[in-house]
Design a protein around this motif. Structure first.
Motif: not given
Length: 185
Positions: A76-88
């Motif tokens: 079972q493999f997953k990201s603990l966050q599905s998405s995030l917003r970042v500054h370049p």
């Protein structure tokens, strides 16, 4: 032509062939490095290099979607966050979690892929579980970080990107070959 002359001719041909193969082996190194540069694979950078050479673009946001998959693995493999917003230009760390759901030890390797494809040129990874094989004991759960930065040079019309990892099983023969080569060095 006697046997000695025939053997000498064969030996010269084999010597020339060996030298050509040796030179070819050395020529593969820069060729491989160029392929990695173009595709964005194995972006092994030092933290100092990332922070010194980049400016955070605080006027812009990029949404990063995180995807996790397995092929042929009882994990079972997953990201603990599905998405995030970042500054370049901002150094970011995300966590993935993997669990071996089987009753046997399994070796796996994660292969990254990016969307849009041009992200590979602008994504710099400092730390990633995809850099090496992962050996999971039966029913083991592990959290693994990925540290990355999206360069400010990412085109301004790109506002959403996807980073995807797919784990594949490394066969017993492949894992044994890798370990025996590591023990030789």
């Amino acid at each position: 032509m006697n046997v000695i002359q025939a053997n000498t001719v064969i030996m010269k041909k084999l010597l020339i062939f060996s030298v050509v193969m040796f030179v070819f082996g050395f020529a593969l190194v820069p060729f491989y490095e160029k392929i990695c540069d173009v595709t964005g694979l194995n972006n092994l950078l030092q933290a100092d290099t990332l922070t010194e050479n980049s400016q955070v673009d605080t006027a812009r946001w990029v949404t990063v979607e995180l995807d996790a998959n397995t092929r042929g693995l009882p994990w079972q493999f997953k990201s603990l966050q599905s998405s995030l917003r970042v500054h370049p230009g901002e150094l970011v760390e995300v966590m993935y979690e993997v669990t071996n759901k089987s009753n046997r030890e399994i070796s796996g390797q994660a292969i990254p892929s990016y969307s849009p494809m041009l992200l590979a040129k602008h994504l710099k990874k400092l730390e990633c579980f995809c850099f090496s094989k992962q050996v999971m004991k039966p029913n083991e759960t592990r959290q693994m970080p990925v540290q990355f930065m999206i360069e400010p040079g990412l085109p301004t019309d790109v506002n959403t990107v996807t980073i995807s990892y797919t784990f594949f099983e490394i066969g017993i023969d492949q894992a044994a070959d890798t370990e025996s080569e590591a023990n030789k060095g």
